[in-house]
Enzyme design. Structure first.
Site, short mmCIF file in Angstrom:
data_model
loop_
_atom_site.label_atom_id
_atom_site.label_comp_id
_atom_site.label_asym_id
_atom_site.label_seq_id
_atom_site.Cartn_x
_atom_site.Cartn_y
_atom_site.Cartn_z
N LYS A 252 0.87 -1.17 0.00
CA LYS A 252 0.00 0.00 0.00
C LYS A 252 0.91 1.22 0.00
O LYS A 252 1.53 1.55 1.00
CB LYS A 252 -0.94 0.01 1.20
CG LYS A 252 -1.95 1.15 1.16
CD LYS A 252 -2.95 1.03 2.31
CE LYS A 252 -4.11 2.01 2.17
NZ LYS A 252 -3.73 3.40 2.07
N PHE A 344 -1.67 -0.43 -10.25
CA PHE A 344 -2.27 -1.60 -9.61
C PHE A 344 -3.55 -2.09 -10.28
O PHE A 344 -4.11 -3.09 -9.87
CB PHE A 344 -2.50 -1.35 -8.11
CG PHE A 344 -3.29 -0.11 -7.77
CD1 PHE A 344 -4.65 -0.05 -8.03
CD2 PHE A 344 -2.67 0.98 -7.18
CE1 PHE A 344 -5.38 1.08 -7.71
CE2 PHE A 344 -3.41 2.12 -6.83
CZ PHE A 344 -4.77 2.17 -7.11
N ARG A 421 -17.29 0.75 -1.96
CA ARG A 421 -16.38 0.31 -0.92
C ARG A 421 -16.86 -1.07 -0.48
O ARG A 421 -18.01 -1.25 -0.14
CB ARG A 421 -16.43 1.29 0.26
CG ARG A 421 -15.36 1.08 1.30
CD ARG A 421 -15.53 2.06 2.45
NE ARG A 421 -15.31 3.44 2.08
CZ ARG A 421 -14.11 3.98 1.87
NH1 ARG A 421 -13.02 3.25 1.98
NH2 ARG A 421 -14.00 5.25 1.54
P1 AMP Z 1 -7.44 4.97 1.98
O1 AMP Z 1 -7.21 6.25 1.21
O2 AMP Z 1 -6.74 4.93 3.31
O3 AMP Z 1 -8.89 4.60 2.03
O4 AMP Z 1 -6.73 3.79 1.18
C1 AMP Z 1 -7.07 3.47 -0.11
C2 AMP Z 1 -6.08 4.10 -1.04
O5 AMP Z 1 -4.82 3.45 -1.00
C3 AMP Z 1 -6.46 4.00 -2.49
O6 AMP Z 1 -7.43 4.95 -2.83
C4 AMP Z 1 -5.14 4.24 -3.18
O7 AMP Z 1 -4.96 5.63 -3.34
C5 AMP Z 1 -4.11 3.78 -2.17
N1 AMP Z 1 -3.29 2.62 -2.60
C6 AMP Z 1 -1.97 2.49 -2.37
N2 AMP Z 1 -1.50 1.33 -2.85
C7 AMP Z 1 -2.54 0.68 -3.41
C8 AMP Z 1 -2.69 -0.58 -4.07
N3 AMP Z 1 -1.67 -1.43 -4.24
N4 AMP Z 1 -3.93 -0.90 -4.52
C9 AMP Z 1 -4.98 -0.07 -4.34
N5 AMP Z 1 -4.90 1.12 -3.73
C10 AMP Z 1 -3.70 1.51 -3.25
#
Ligand code: AMP
Length: 595
Positions: A252, A344, A421
């Protein structure tokens, strides 16, 4: 349709905060309409001229609008400025100046078509003399407007339309007006919107060909798809359990989500998570994507992170946010803060839609579509079937500068869920296992006067999470810690566009801040733990009747989430899941009861 009908509907919308009522008012407004009037009314009601991702702006500043108001009302500009300052809103001011006025006898009543055409003209005029042209066009419109019409025209051009109509409510109204209002039709309409991000397009198809016409809406290069989002789980074991024992884990990356549209020929376009075009800020990605992606046209998604090109090390996110919104010195920024894009997902490859494929097939397509280079890379991935392997991969991800892992379902049904989601994607950061150190993205809905050293400015802010089902914002904390003097001084400016006299529609809280704000600004906060609260309204009733969730000891991390719109903030449901994780963990850590 007469513009007066639209203004009357706005007046009714403004008077209610009940989603059902808003839906009924909007459905009634939409029902008699056809394209192109229907999409125009939809956009106008959202305070837009075109779908949001097109980023069309009117470019009308306060001073310009004041000049037009003064000219149309035949009064001195100083008088307008003075009164607008007293009333806090130029819309109310013009309504007062125009009080009692019907349109001039010589003028035809305003129609939506005319208003829309003039607003388009205002948006498109640029360059020398454009300010004068805009004043003239706006004065002309106001000259033909009644008091009520003028109020909403002025608010529209200033971007302060407060009717509070969000996309989800418009989708409800479209289902009610044109598809019988059932749940299934609502789902189909939303799916078409998630693919196209264009309510006007969806509404036009619906009116022209009913629900079946929605199936003809597909992905198109240049029109962003609404992003798929992740859920969370408190442990890797639970992540794997959710995914039935098998998951593709990826690093991530902590940066900016980028959706890249690569046409067969012509420039590559980049969109942010909230679908704003950001191509101009990352010229090197635009350039490199055209080389790296060879099955054109294509749409791919990835995370853009700052990287040290000498050591290949990922750098902290703050670096990349310095590049966003930057319009000057782009060359310098490119050198100082180089970025790489870790891809990704692939939604379209070689002109063929791939979003419906299962994830393992999409990953294979992604690998076949991209020739990685320095700047364009593939997200590191490993398919795991046991917790030990998952834990090893997590360690590796964190050591490499990731903030955790993204687990992705590889099973049947793991297609790309635009705008949704769900547990097909689960984010996991190590710190979920040691108390609540995960951050929350909260929307500012209120401000409290400061005392002592903070006298004369805001001392704390009321934050809310988004309840996607009910389409409303529910408070979960009042945060004052973590703001240094510079941040505090900056807040009024950041919040000014969202200023509101009253509690905005769709905001739920038991607190009464000194100032209300319409949901707009998103801040990242951390706290010690989530507790039950009689005052806050997040996920109210989900754990216990009458009680909502609140964050204890909240603290601003210093990170403004300008990449997120209010409805992209943490959701009430996520907060509830975090609370659940916390409780489970407390149970697991409690000493065994003596027998
Ligand atoms: P969050 O913003 O905390 O809800 O986390 C989701 C976000 O992580 C996504 O919207 C992407 O911007 C980010 N992200 C980073 N690495 C990845 C990955 N390998 N696959 C999907 N999302 C990722």
């Amino acid at each position: 349709m007469r513009y007066a009908e639209l203004a009357a509907a706005y007046e009714r919308l403004e008077a209610t905060s009940k989603r059902l009522e808003m839906r009924a008012i909007l459905a009634e407004l939409f029902r008699p309409l056809k394209p192109p009037e229907l999409p125009h009314v939809l956009y106008l009601s959202q305070g837009l001229l075109r779908p949001e991702y097109e980023g069309v702006e009117l470019g009308v500043a306060d001073s310009l609008a004041r000049r037009a108001v003064a000219a149309a009302a035949g009064v001195d500009e100083a008088k307008v400025r003075h009164r607008a300052k007293e009333l806090g809103d130029l819309g109310t001011t013009v309504a007062e100046l125009f009080a009692g006025r019907t349109t001039l006898a010589a003028e035809e009543p305003l129609t939506v078509a005319r208003v829309y055409a003039v607003l388009e003209e205002i948006a498109h005029s640029s360059g020398e003399g454009s300010q004068e042209a805009k004043v003239k066009a706006l004065t002309g419109l106001l000259g033909a407007a009644t008091a009520l019409e003028a109020k909403y025209l002025v608010r529209f051009v200033l971007g302060t339309l407060r009717v509070g109509v969000r996309e989800m409510t418009i989708l409800d109204a479209l289902a009610e007006a044109f598809a019988g209002g059932g749940k299934e039709s609502r789902t189909r309409i939303e799916a078409a919107f998630n693919l196209s991000s264009d309510l006007g397009l969806v509404a036009s198809a619906l009116v022209d060909g009913g629900l079946p016409a929605l199936d003809t809406i597909s992905l198109e290069v240049g029109r962003p798809i609404r992003p798929m989002l992740a859920e969370r789980e408190p442990s890797l074991a639970e992540v794997l359990e959710r995914m039935e024992g098998k998951a593709a884990l990826e690093y991530k990356y902590d940066g900016l989500r980028v959706q890249a549209h690569i046409p067969r020929s012509g420039p590559v376009r980049l969109f942010s998570r909230r679908l704003e075009e950001i191509s101009a800020q990352f010229p090197e990605l635009v350039r490199e994507l055209a080389h790296a992606v060879h099955a054109k046209p294509a749409i791919v998604e990835g995370e853009c992170v700052p990287i040290d090109l000498d050591t290949d090390e990922i750098q902290p996110f703050q670096e990349v946010s310095r590049r966003r919104g930057r319009k000057h010195d782009l060359d310098k920024a490119q050198e100082e803060i180089p970025v790489a894009l870790f891809l990704f997902d692939v939604l379209l490859a070689g002109g063929e839609a791939t979003y419906g494929l299962d994830f393992a097939d999409r990953r294979a397509r992604l690998e076949a579509t991209v020739r990685p280079n320095d700047r364009i890379r593939l997200a590191k991935q490993e398919v795991v079937t046991d917790v030990d392997a998952a834990a090893r991969f997590l360690d590796e991800a964190i050591a490499a500068g990731g903030e955790g892992v993204m687990a992705k379902s590889v099973g049947p049904g793991s297609s790309y869920r635009a705008g949704a989601r769900g547990f097909w994607w689960i984010k996991y950061k190590r710190d979920y296992t040691v108390g609540l150190t995960d951050s929350i993205d909260g929307v500012v809905v209120g401000g409290f006067q400061g005392r002592g050293r903070r006298a004369g400015r805001y001392g704390a802010f009321l934050l809310a999470v988004y309840d996607a089902e009910k389409d409303r914002f529910e408070s979960f904390c009042k945060v004052g810690s973590g703001f240094d003097d510079a941040a505090l001084a900056e807040m009024p400016k950041r919040l000014a566009p969202f200023d509101s006299e009253e509690r905005p529609a769709g905001v739920e809280t038991g607190l009464a801040p000194d100032r209300w704000f319409r949901p707009g600004l998103v801040l990242e906060v951390r706290g010690a733990e989530l507790t039950l609260s009689p005052i806050h309204r997040a996920a109210r009733g989900a754990v216990r009747a009458e009680l909502g969730l609140a964050l204890r000891f909240p603290r601003f991390t210093g990170r403004y989430r300008d990449d997120k719109g209010p409805t992209d903030a943490t959701t009430s449901h996520e907060l509830f899941e975090m609370y659940r994780g916390q409780v489970r963990q407390a149970v697991a850590e409690a000493p065994d009861e003596p027998a």
